[in-house]
Structure formats: C-alpha cells, structure tokens
Motif scaffolding. Structure first.
Motif, PDB file in Angstrom:
ATOM      1  N   THR A   3       2.025   6.034 -14.777  1.00 45.36           N
ATOM      2  CA  THR A   3       2.566   5.150 -12.982  1.00 45.36           C
ATOM      3  C   THR A   3       2.159   5.885 -12.335  1.00 45.36           C
ATOM      4  OG1 THR A   3       5.131   5.433 -14.510  1.00 45.36           O
ATOM      5  CG2 THR A   3       5.021   4.946 -11.965  1.00 45.36           C
ATOM      6  N   PHE A   4       1.940   5.493 -11.126  1.00 49.40           N
ATOM      7  CA  PHE A   4       0.835   5.434 -10.047  1.00 49.40           C
ATOM      8  C   PHE A   4       1.879   4.845  -8.370  1.00 49.40           C
ATOM      9  CE2 PHE A   4      -1.784   5.336 -13.279  1.00 49.40           C
ATOM     10  CZ  PHE A   4      -3.087   6.482 -12.800  1.00 49.40           C
ATOM     11  N   PHE A   5       2.279   5.685  -7.597  1.00 46.62           N
ATOM     12  CA  PHE A   5       2.815   4.767  -6.506  1.00 46.62           C
ATOM     13  C   PHE A   5       1.936   5.280  -5.402  1.00 46.62           C
ATOM     14  CE2 PHE A   5       6.107   7.655  -8.848  1.00 46.62           C
ATOM     15  CZ  PHE A   5       7.586   5.443  -8.268  1.00 46.62           C
ATOM     16  N   ILE A   6       1.551   3.612  -4.823  1.00 47.10           N
ATOM     17  CA  ILE A   6       0.774   3.508  -3.521  1.00 47.10           C
ATOM     18  C   ILE A   6       1.429   3.196  -2.498  1.00 47.10           C
ATOM     19  CG2 ILE A   6      -2.030   1.931  -3.061  1.00 47.10           C
ATOM     20  CD1 ILE A   6      -1.591   1.469  -6.476  1.00 47.10           C
ATOM     21  N   PHE A   7       0.668   3.918  -1.810  1.00 47.48           N
ATOM     22  CA  PHE A   7       1.423   3.477  -0.227  1.00 47.48           C
ATOM     23  C   PHE A   7      -0.048   2.635   0.175  1.00 47.48           C
ATOM     24  CE2 PHE A   7       2.846   7.665  -0.415  1.00 47.48           C
ATOM     25  CZ  PHE A   7       4.111   7.295  -0.653  1.00 47.48           C
ATOM     26  N   VAL A   8       1.054   1.759   1.143  1.00 46.81           N
ATOM     27  CA  VAL A   8      -0.475   0.738   1.382  1.00 46.81           C
ATOM     28  C   VAL A   8       0.203   0.589   2.866  1.00 46.81           C
ATOM     29  CG1 VAL A   8      -0.729  -1.816   1.215  1.00 46.81           C
ATOM     30  CG2 VAL A   8      -0.200  -0.878  -0.449  1.00 46.81           C
ATOM     31  N   SER A   9      -0.650   0.817   3.482  1.00 48.64           N
ATOM     32  CA  SER A   9      -0.444  -0.333   5.497  1.00 48.64           C
ATOM     33  C   SER A   9      -1.268  -1.266   5.456  1.00 48.64           C
ATOM     34  CB  SER A   9      -1.631   0.714   6.156  1.00 48.64           C
ATOM     35  OG  SER A   9      -1.462   0.305   7.484  1.00 48.64           O
ATOM     36  N   CYS A  10      -0.227  -2.183   6.420  1.00 46.48           N
ATOM     37  CA  CYS A  10      -1.161  -3.677   6.736  1.00 46.48           C
ATOM     38  C   CYS A  10      -1.199  -3.933   7.950  1.00 46.48           C
ATOM     39  CB  CYS A  10       0.529  -4.411   5.392  1.00 46.48           C
ATOM     40  SG  CYS A  10       1.189  -4.315   4.495  1.00 46.48           S
ATOM     41  N   PRO A  27      -2.030  -6.735 -12.141  1.00 46.86           N
ATOM     42  CA  PRO A  27      -1.458  -6.868 -13.225  1.00 46.86           C
ATOM     43  C   PRO A  27      -0.374  -4.837 -13.914  1.00 46.86           C
ATOM     44  CG  PRO A  27      -3.955  -7.729 -13.983  1.00 46.86           C
ATOM     45  CD  PRO A  27      -3.555  -7.360 -11.728  1.00 46.86           C
ATOM     46  N   GLY A  28       0.819  -5.136 -13.821  1.00 47.91           N
ATOM     47  CA  GLY A  28       0.897  -3.737 -13.691  1.00 47.91           C
ATOM     48  C   GLY A  28       1.696  -3.516 -12.614  1.00 47.91           C
ATOM     49  N   VAL A  29       2.087  -4.196 -11.821  1.00 48.28           N
ATOM     50  CA  VAL A  29       2.880  -4.132 -11.046  1.00 48.28           C
ATOM     51  C   VAL A  29       4.385  -3.954 -11.246  1.00 48.28           C
ATOM     52  CG1 VAL A  29       3.692  -4.327  -8.130  1.00 48.28           C
ATOM     53  CG2 VAL A  29       1.217  -4.208  -9.066  1.00 48.28           C
ATOM     54  N   LYS A  30       4.955  -2.930 -10.769  1.00 45.82           N
ATOM     55  CA  LYS A  30       6.532  -3.417 -11.056  1.00 45.82           C
ATOM     56  C   LYS A  30       7.354  -2.871 -10.226  1.00 45.82           C
ATOM     57  CE  LYS A  30       5.833  -2.379 -15.354  1.00 45.82           C
ATOM     58  NZ  LYS A  30       5.515  -3.487 -16.488  1.00 45.82           N
ATOM     59  N   GLU A  31       6.668  -3.246  -8.893  1.00 48.05           N
ATOM     60  CA  GLU A  31       7.819  -2.880  -7.625  1.00 48.05           C
ATOM     61  C   GLU A  31       7.017  -2.447  -6.020  1.00 48.05           C
ATOM     62  OE1 GLU A  31      11.752  -1.701  -7.415  1.00 48.05           O
ATOM     63  OE2 GLU A  31      10.907  -0.279  -6.824  1.00 48.05           O
ATOM     64  N   VAL A  32       7.351  -3.735  -5.175  1.00 50.07           N
ATOM     65  CA  VAL A  32       6.860  -3.398  -4.185  1.00 50.07           C
ATOM     66  C   VAL A  32       8.148  -3.087  -3.320  1.00 50.07           C
ATOM     67  CG1 VAL A  32       5.592  -4.500  -2.387  1.00 50.07           C
ATOM     68  CG2 VAL A  32       4.694  -5.090  -4.186  1.00 50.07           C
ATOM     69  N   SER A  33       8.416  -2.184  -2.591  1.00 50.01           N
ATOM     70  CA  SER A  33       8.724  -1.865  -1.233  1.00 50.01           C
ATOM     71  C   SER A  33       8.521  -1.875   0.400  1.00 50.01           C
ATOM     72  CB  SER A  33       9.645  -0.995  -1.398  1.00 50.01           C
ATOM     73  OG  SER A  33      10.003  -0.624  -3.219  1.00 50.01           O
ATOM     74  N   SER A  34       9.188  -2.658   1.202  1.00 51.83           N
ATOM     75  CA  SER A  34       8.599  -2.577   2.505  1.00 51.83           C
ATOM     76  C   SER A  34       9.520  -1.650   2.110  1.00 51.83           C
ATOM     77  CB  SER A  34       9.449  -3.287   2.872  1.00 51.83           C
ATOM     78  OG  SER A  34       9.315  -3.258   4.666  1.00 51.83           O
ATOM     79  N   ILE A  35       8.801  -0.222   3.266  1.00 53.37           N
ATOM     80  CA  ILE A  35       9.587   1.361   3.697  1.00 53.37           C
ATOM     81  C   ILE A  35       9.442   1.127   5.013  1.00 53.37           C
ATOM     82  CG2 ILE A  35       8.761   1.696   1.144  1.00 53.37           C
ATOM     83  CD1 ILE A  35       6.524   3.144   2.119  1.00 53.37           C
ATOM     84  N   SER A  36      10.165   2.159   5.598  1.00 55.81           N
ATOM     85  CA  SER A  36       9.386   2.969   6.994  1.00 55.81           C
ATOM     86  C   SER A  36       8.807   3.584   6.962  1.00 55.81           C
ATOM     87  CB  SER A  36      11.039   2.872   7.866  1.00 55.81           C
ATOM     88  OG  SER A  36      11.461   4.388   7.326  1.00 55.81           O
ATOM     89  N   GLY A  37       7.771   4.210   8.472  1.00 61.34           N
ATOM     90  CA  GLY A  37       7.509   5.603   8.210  1.00 61.34           C
ATOM     91  C   GLY A  37       5.810   4.494   8.711  1.00 61.34           C
ATOM     92  N   LYS A  38       4.906   5.905   8.272  1.00 63.74           N
ATOM     93  CA  LYS A  38       3.782   5.773   8.921  1.00 63.74           C
ATOM     94  C   LYS A  38       2.691   4.535   7.573  1.00 63.74           C
ATOM     95  CE  LYS A  38      -1.214   7.940   7.677  1.00 63.74           C
ATOM     96  NZ  LYS A  38      -1.395   9.440   7.179  1.00 63.74           N
ATOM     97  N   TRP A  39       3.864   4.032   6.423  1.00 63.30           N
ATOM     98  CA  TRP A  39       3.397   3.008   5.893  1.00 63.30           C
ATOM     99  C   TRP A  39       3.705   1.945   5.568  1.00 63.30           C
ATOM    100  CZ3 TRP A  39      -1.375   3.943   3.804  1.00 63.30           C
ATOM    101  CH2 TRP A  39      -2.046   5.988   3.966  1.00 63.30           C
TER     102      TRP A  39
END
Length: 86
Positions: A3-10, A27-39
C-alpha cells in the motif's frame, strides 16, 4: 499487496478533474480523497508486489494533466481493531 499513500498538489481549479483522472488512469487506486492543507488530494494505491510501482507513479500518474507535484509514502503494516486482543 503493498500500500502507498500519494499526496497530490494540483493546479488551481483542477482538483476535481485530476481526482477523476487518477481513478480512471492509474490501476490499483483504492481511494482518492480531497484534503485540506498543503496538498489537494490523498491517493491510496494498492499494488501487487510483483508490479513496478515506479511505473505507475512516474509514468501513469505523472502523465495526468493538472498535477503540479506529488509525495509518496509507503505503508508497511495495517493495524486492524479486529486483531487487537485485551
């Protein structure tokens, strides 16, 4: 599975478009969450250990239009409440 967690800045105004593209293109993405803060997004990726995660992140994810930068964390162990005995 690893398992990997990837922070993404858009890029500004691209968060929803990028989130949907990640689900569709990587492929393999289990979930994408919109988050607050730097990312802007947090992506949970589960990859078979025989698969090259570098190819997924550096080629598939990086090719998505609207991503400014990413930071990847590796998860080593999952703590499950069902596994805890008192």
């Amino acid at each position: 599975m690893q398992t990997f967690f990837i922070f993404v800045s858009c890029r500004r105004g691209q968060t929803y478009t990028v989130g949907r593209a990640i689900l569709k293109e990587v492929p393999g993405v289990k979930e994408v969450s919109s988050i607050s803060g730097k990312w802007d997004l947090l992506v949970q990726l589960a990859v078979d250990e025989a698969r090259d995660v570098g190819e997924l992140i550096n080629e598939r994810l990086a090719a998505i239009e609207g991503i400014r930068k990413t930071k990847t964390l590796v998860a080593y162990y999952v703590y499950n409440p069902e596994d805890v005995f008192f």
